[in-house]
Write a protein that holds these residues in place. Structure first.
Motif, PDB file in Angstrom:
ATOM      1  N   UNK A 189       0.863  -1.245  -0.036  1.00  0.00           N
ATOM      2  CA  UNK A 189      -0.001   0.068  -0.074  1.00  0.00           C
ATOM      3  C   UNK A 189       0.990   1.187  -0.041  1.00  0.00           C
ATOM      4  N   UNK A 190       1.693   1.336  -0.924  1.00  0.00           N
ATOM      5  CA  UNK A 190       2.381   2.639  -1.183  1.00  0.00           C
ATOM      6  C   UNK A 190       1.463   3.693  -1.138  1.00  0.00           C
ATOM      7  N   UNK A 191       1.722   5.054  -0.277  1.00  0.00           N
ATOM      8  CA  UNK A 191       0.880   6.153  -0.042  1.00  0.00           C
ATOM      9  C   UNK A 191       0.613   6.683  -1.476  1.00  0.00           C
ATOM     10  N   UNK A 192      -0.620   7.082  -1.783  1.00  0.00           N
ATOM     11  CA  UNK A 192      -1.093   7.706  -3.015  1.00  0.00           C
ATOM     12  C   UNK A 192      -0.253   8.959  -3.203  1.00  0.00           C
ATOM     13  N   UNK A 193      -0.034   9.725  -2.289  1.00  0.00           N
ATOM     14  CA  UNK A 193       0.816  11.048  -2.575  1.00  0.00           C
ATOM     15  C   UNK A 193       2.059  10.675  -3.052  1.00  0.00           C
ATOM     16  N   UNK A 194       2.541   9.122  -2.748  1.00  0.00           N
ATOM     17  CA  UNK A 194       3.862   9.305  -3.272  1.00  0.00           C
ATOM     18  C   UNK A 194       3.976   8.039  -4.469  1.00  0.00           C
ATOM     19  N   UNK A 195       2.942   7.629  -4.891  1.00  0.00           N
ATOM     20  CA  UNK A 195       3.125   6.765  -6.175  1.00  0.00           C
ATOM     21  C   UNK A 195       3.388   7.642  -7.322  1.00  0.00           C
ATOM     22  N   UNK A 196       3.406   8.817  -7.621  1.00  0.00           N
ATOM     23  CA  UNK A 196       3.878   9.510  -8.763  1.00  0.00           C
ATOM     24  C   UNK A 196       5.356   9.481  -8.676  1.00  0.00           C
ATOM     25  N   UNK A 197       6.176   9.353  -7.415  1.00  0.00           N
ATOM     26  CA  UNK A 197       7.325   9.185  -7.228  1.00  0.00           C
ATOM     27  C   UNK A 197       7.995   8.033  -8.056  1.00  0.00           C
ATOM     28  N   UNK A 198       7.263   7.093  -8.433  1.00  0.00           N
ATOM     29  CA  UNK A 198       7.748   5.969  -9.226  1.00  0.00           C
ATOM     30  C   UNK A 198       7.964   6.281 -10.779  1.00  0.00           C
ATOM     31  N   UNK A 199       7.697   7.342 -10.916  1.00  0.00           N
ATOM     32  CA  UNK A 199       8.080   7.767 -12.459  1.00  0.00           C
ATOM     33  C   UNK A 199       9.597   8.760 -12.331  1.00  0.00           C
ATOM     34  N   UNK A 200       9.734   8.792 -11.089  1.00  0.00           N
ATOM     35  CA  UNK A 200      11.196   9.784 -11.212  1.00  0.00           C
ATOM     36  C   UNK A 200      12.113   8.803 -11.541  1.00  0.00           C
ATOM     37  N   UNK A 201      13.354   9.632 -11.579  1.00  0.00           N
ATOM     38  CA  UNK A 201      14.851   8.890 -11.576  1.00  0.00           C
ATOM     39  C   UNK A 201      15.023   8.081 -10.315  1.00  0.00           C
ATOM     40  N   UNK A 202      15.711   6.974 -10.560  1.00  0.00           N
ATOM     41  CA  UNK A 202      15.944   6.121  -9.421  1.00  0.00           C
ATOM     42  C   UNK A 202      16.422   6.914  -8.222  1.00  0.00           C
ATOM     43  N   UNK A 203      17.315   7.700  -7.968  1.00  0.00           N
ATOM     44  CA  UNK A 203      17.727   8.252  -6.876  1.00  0.00           C
ATOM     45  C   UNK A 203      16.804   9.255  -6.449  1.00  0.00           C
ATOM     46  N   UNK A 204      16.265   9.954  -7.204  1.00  0.00           N
ATOM     47  CA  UNK A 204      15.134  10.858  -6.616  1.00  0.00           C
ATOM     48  C   UNK A 204      13.965  10.095  -6.114  1.00  0.00           C
ATOM     49  N   UNK A 205      13.637   9.119  -6.744  1.00  0.00           N
ATOM     50  CA  UNK A 205      12.412   8.142  -6.188  1.00  0.00           C
ATOM     51  C   UNK A 205      12.954   7.806  -4.742  1.00  0.00           C
ATOM     52  N   UNK A 206      14.217   7.318  -4.495  1.00  0.00           N
ATOM     53  CA  UNK A 206      14.730   6.944  -3.152  1.00  0.00           C
ATOM     54  C   UNK A 206      14.589   8.129  -2.391  1.00  0.00           C
ATOM     55  N   UNK A 207      15.073   9.293  -2.541  1.00  0.00           N
ATOM     56  CA  UNK A 207      14.829  10.301  -1.932  1.00  0.00           C
ATOM     57  C   UNK A 207      13.761  10.757  -1.564  1.00  0.00           C
ATOM     58  N   UNK A 208      12.674  10.832  -2.500  1.00  0.00           N
ATOM     59  CA  UNK A 208      11.445  11.258  -2.211  1.00  0.00           C
ATOM     60  C   UNK A 208      10.590  10.344  -1.274  1.00  0.00           C
ATOM     61  N   UNK A 209      10.925   9.075  -1.181  1.00  0.00           N
ATOM     62  CA  UNK A 209      10.289   8.046  -0.187  1.00  0.00           C
ATOM     63  C   UNK A 209      11.028   8.240   1.022  1.00  0.00           C
ATOM     64  N   UNK A 210      12.294   8.110   0.849  1.00  0.00           N
ATOM     65  CA  UNK A 210      13.046   8.090   2.113  1.00  0.00           C
ATOM     66  C   UNK A 210      13.028   9.541   3.162  1.00  0.00           C
ATOM     67  N   UNK A 211      12.786  10.253   2.393  1.00  0.00           N
ATOM     68  CA  UNK A 211      12.667  11.844   3.061  1.00  0.00           C
ATOM     69  C   UNK A 211      11.209  12.475   3.047  1.00  0.00           C
ATOM     70  N   UNK A 212      10.217  11.861   2.848  1.00  0.00           N
ATOM     71  CA  UNK A 212       9.013  12.301   2.745  1.00  0.00           C
ATOM     72  C   UNK A 212       8.514  12.829   4.076  1.00  0.00           C
ATOM     73  N   UNK A 213       7.418  13.411   4.201  1.00  0.00           N
ATOM     74  CA  UNK A 213       6.849  14.000   5.443  1.00  0.00           C
ATOM     75  C   UNK A 213       6.592  12.816   6.596  1.00  0.00           C
ATOM     76  N   UNK A 214       7.153  12.829   7.555  1.00  0.00           N
ATOM     77  CA  UNK A 214       7.038  11.903   8.669  1.00  0.00           C
ATOM     78  C   UNK A 214       5.713  11.448   8.912  1.00  0.00           C
ATOM     79  N   UNK A 215       4.695  12.568   8.771  1.00  0.00           N
ATOM     80  CA  UNK A 215       3.206  12.098   9.034  1.00  0.00           C
ATOM     81  C   UNK A 215       2.750  11.213   8.114  1.00  0.00           C
ATOM     82  N   UNK A 216       3.130  10.770   6.712  1.00  0.00           N
ATOM     83  CA  UNK A 216       2.655   9.668   6.172  1.00  0.00           C
ATOM     84  C   UNK A 216       2.706   8.565   6.635  1.00  0.00           C
ATOM     85  N   UNK A 217       1.685   7.988   7.164  1.00  0.00           N
ATOM     86  CA  UNK A 217       1.626   6.644   7.803  1.00  0.00           C
ATOM     87  C   UNK A 217       0.948   5.423   6.934  1.00  0.00           C
ATOM     88  N   UNK A 218       1.423   4.442   6.960  1.00  0.00           N
ATOM     89  CA  UNK A 218       0.997   3.074   6.364  1.00  0.00           C
ATOM     90  C   UNK A 218       0.913   1.852   7.449  1.00  0.00           C
TER      91      UNK A 218
END
Length: 89
Positions: free
Chosen positions: A44-73
């Motif tokens: 259940x990848x958060x909806x707000x981060x699903x678009x990050x899967x289209x980013x370059x690999x390093x940007x995708x990793x950063x987007x998800x590792x450094x996302x808002x700490x309040x995004x919970x799953x």
């Protein structure tokens, strides 16, 4: 991944051993392989981060590792779950 190993001169089959449909690059193994696609959907990848899967690999990793700490799953911060998920894949 196999594509990188072959590029370094090691003779090996570069086809993904899981799907057998594409070369096994890092991006393929983590995001493009049908197994990986199902994996991310199932955890259940958060909806707000699903678009990050289209980013370059390093940007995708950063987007998800450094996302808002309040995004919970499932009661846990996504930025904590994500690196473990990548490690699992």
């Amino acid at each position: 991944m196999r594509e990188t190993i072959a590029a370094r001169g090691v003779v090996c089959d570069t086809i993904c051993p899981v799907c057998k449909n594409a070369e096994e690059s890092l991006s393929h193994a983590l995001r493009e392989c049908p197994f990986a696609v199902d994996f991310w959907r199932n955890i259940k990848t958060p909806m707000t981060l699903q678009v990050s899967f289209q980013e370059e690999l390093l940007d995708w990793l950063k987007s998800n590792c450094l996302c808002d700490p309040n995004i919970m799953v499932n009661g846990y911060p996504w930025r904590i779950q994500f690196p473990f998920a990548v490690w699992y894949l």
